[in-house]
Enzyme design. Structure first.
Site, PDB file in Angstrom:
ATOM      1  CD  GLU A  66      -2.717   1.909  -0.247  1.00  0.00           C
ATOM      2  OE1 GLU A  66      -2.106   3.135  -0.423  1.00  0.00           O
ATOM      3  OE2 GLU A  66      -3.966   0.402  -0.790  1.00  0.00           O
TER       4      GLU A  66
ATOM      5  N   GLY B 168      -7.461   1.545   3.011  1.00  0.00           N
ATOM      6  CA  GLY B 168      -9.046   1.330   3.073  1.00  0.00           C
ATOM      7  C   GLY B 168      -9.358   1.608   2.024  1.00  0.00           C
TER       8      GLY B 168
ATOM      9  CB  THR C  22     -12.185   5.284  -2.974  1.00  0.00           C
ATOM     10  OG1 THR C  22     -11.174   5.437  -3.946  1.00  0.00           O
ATOM     11  CG2 THR C  22     -13.001   6.266  -3.123  1.00  0.00           C
ATOM     12  CB  CYS C  23     -14.970   2.507   0.855  1.00  0.00           C
ATOM     13  SG  CYS C  23     -16.554   2.645   1.763  1.00  0.00           S
TER      14      CYS C  23
ATOM     15  CG  HIS D 138     -48.119  -1.740   8.889  1.00  0.00           C
ATOM     16  ND1 HIS D 138     -48.610  -0.944   7.315  1.00  0.00           N
ATOM     17  CD2 HIS D 138     -48.821  -0.973  10.209  1.00  0.00           C
ATOM     18  CE1 HIS D 138     -48.890   0.207   8.166  1.00  0.00           C
ATOM     19  NE2 HIS D 138     -48.982  -0.004   8.961  1.00  0.00           N
TER      20      HIS D 138
END
Length: 461
Positions: A34, A39, A41-42, A441
């Site tokens: 990395e 992590g 973009t998110c 409902h």
């Protein structure tokens, strides 16, 4: 210095760490590289910080509407913008730390920081280190596209990344690009108190959606005081004493918008231009996306591409599903493919748009006989009770196979209620399965059986 592994993963976005977990659990020695933030973009510039901001904007909006619900909030509602941004940063930092902690705790995993470049199909250079593996997985993500518009190099502009670093609220934010990212920022900053203008080249907002969806979203935004300029075919920029002058050249309205800040939200581009893909012989398309087959494999054996860089999905959930497909095929003896994935996504304005499958326009273009049903959110008890009756629900089905082709909900909880249809389509079940479901409902989902009952043959345009 060199090292050999069973697998190498480039990028710690949504797909990379999860795949590292599966591969190491299977006994493989894995390196994950990395070069920037764990992590992807998110976590850092996408879903998590922006949806934290959307939540703050929604609270501000509801507080201003307190009297509609019989609630007196006392005085003018104000927004502490630095505190809003600090909350979003906290969400990001916590998530990023969790990803780093997870990765560093994996046995059999070596985490390398640096920029990986191919030097051969099975070999990468990371700084002074050379690493090799028979399996290489690319999860390098994407970034904001900055088209070469006239004058863009002479102004200070924002992207979806840099706008998250603001510590003062813009006086007037011009959002260039009337699609998903741009509209989310437009509404949230309007609710924070900024003047906002959306500038879109095409004849309507989010042109990939059906016209009724586009028009309804425009009306929602304009009702909140957002100016919308469409048909801006000659966008150009120039410095101005009050910030930036944006030439719009629209059919209606002033030919120029003067804003204190400009956000460029005109699409994304993959982070593939500096990976040395040519040295590995990896094929890309005309936009720079890595070409993959139905199992995410590249044209070079032993190399796969996951997430935004492959052009086969632009979302966190599709990136994660890329990992799932690869893991199922490599480790589980399964055969999973991209073509089995039912496309679904959401636009996180408020109320949100939930979408799955084809639009009505796409279904009509397919030439098959259609059934269509549409119901306003005013028919949904949950929407009435919450005082949020904007929007509608729409279902499109194949008249012969009685299978759903697509659906949309523009309305309260639309991003959640769409999953009933997504699950139906994923399971390849007929309309009757949705017709005879017994939804709880009061929910938004409870209207789906009614929508199914309302299906009628599509009228010709």
């Amino acid at each position: 210095m060199s090292a050999t592994y069973d697998a190498i993963i480039v990028g710690a976005g949504q797909a990379g760490p999860a795949l590292a977990g599966r591969l190491t659990a299977a006994g493989m020695r894995v390196a994950l590289v990395e070069r920037h933030l764990f992590g992807g973009t998110c976590v850092n510039t996408g879903c998590m910080p922006t949806k934290a901001l959307v939540a703050s904007a929604e609270v501000a909006h509801l507080a201003r509407r307190g009297a509609d619900y019989g609630v007196q909030v006392g005085g003018e509602v104000t927004v502490d913008f630095p505190k809003v941004m600090a909350r979003a940063h906290t969400v990001t930092m916590n998530a990023r730390r969790n990803v780093e902690r997870w990765l560093h705790g994996m046995e059999q995993l070596t985490v390398l920081r640096g920029h990986a470049r191919f030097v051969a199909p099975d070999t990468l250079q990371v700084g002074e280190m050379t690493i090799r593996a028979p399996r290489i997985f690319l999860n390098v993500g994407g970034r904001a596209a900055v088209p070469p518009l006239p004058g863009v190099d002479g102004i200070d502009y924002l992207t979806n990344t840099s706008i998250l670093q603001l510590d003062t609220l813009p006086r007037h934010l011009a959002v260039v690009g009337g699609s998903y990212i741009g509209l989310e920022f437009a509404q949230m900053f309007r609710r924070f108190g900024a003047q906002v203008t959306v500038i879109e080249r095409q004849s309507r907002l989010i042109a990939r959606e059906d016209e009724d969806v586009s028009q309804a979203i425009r009306e929602l935004l304009e009702a909140e005081g957002i100016a919308v300029r469409i048909g801006a075919e000659c966008i150009a920029f120039a410095p101005h004493a009050d910030g930036v002058a944006v030439k719009v050249d629209c059919r209606d309205g002033a030919p120029e918008v003067v804003a204190s800040h400009v956000l460029l939200a005109m699409g994304r581009r993959p982070n593939t231009d500096d990976l040395g893909l040519d040295r590995a012989g990896v094929a890309i398309d005309e936009r720079g996306y890595i070409t993959v087959d139905d199992t995410l494999a590249c044209n070079v054996p032993g190399i796969w591409a996951m997430g935004d860089c492959n052009g086969r999905g632009a979302f966190t959930h599709t990136a994660y599903n890329d990992f799932e497909i690869i893991a199922a095929n490599l480790l589980d003896g399964d055969h999973r493919t991209l073509s089995q994935r039912v496309p679904g996504y959401a636009l996180y304005i408020d109320p949100p748009l939930g979408r799955v499958g084809m639009t009505e326009a796409q279904a009509r273009a397919s030439g098959r006989p259609l059934l269509v049903s549409k119901r306003p959110m005013t028919r949904v008890g949950r929407a009435v009770e919450r005082g949020q009756t904007e929007g509608f629900m729409k279902l499109v089905a194949d008249a012969e196979t009685k299978r759903v082709l697509g659906a949309a909900i523009l309305g309260v909880s639309g991003d959640e209620a769409i999953h009933g249809v997504l699950d139906l389509m994923s399971a390849d079940q007929p309309l009757d399965a949705l017709r005879w479901a017994v939804p709880i409902h009061p929910t938004v989902s409870e209207l789906w059986p009614t929508v199914v009952l309302g299906l009628q043959p599509a009228e010709d345009d």
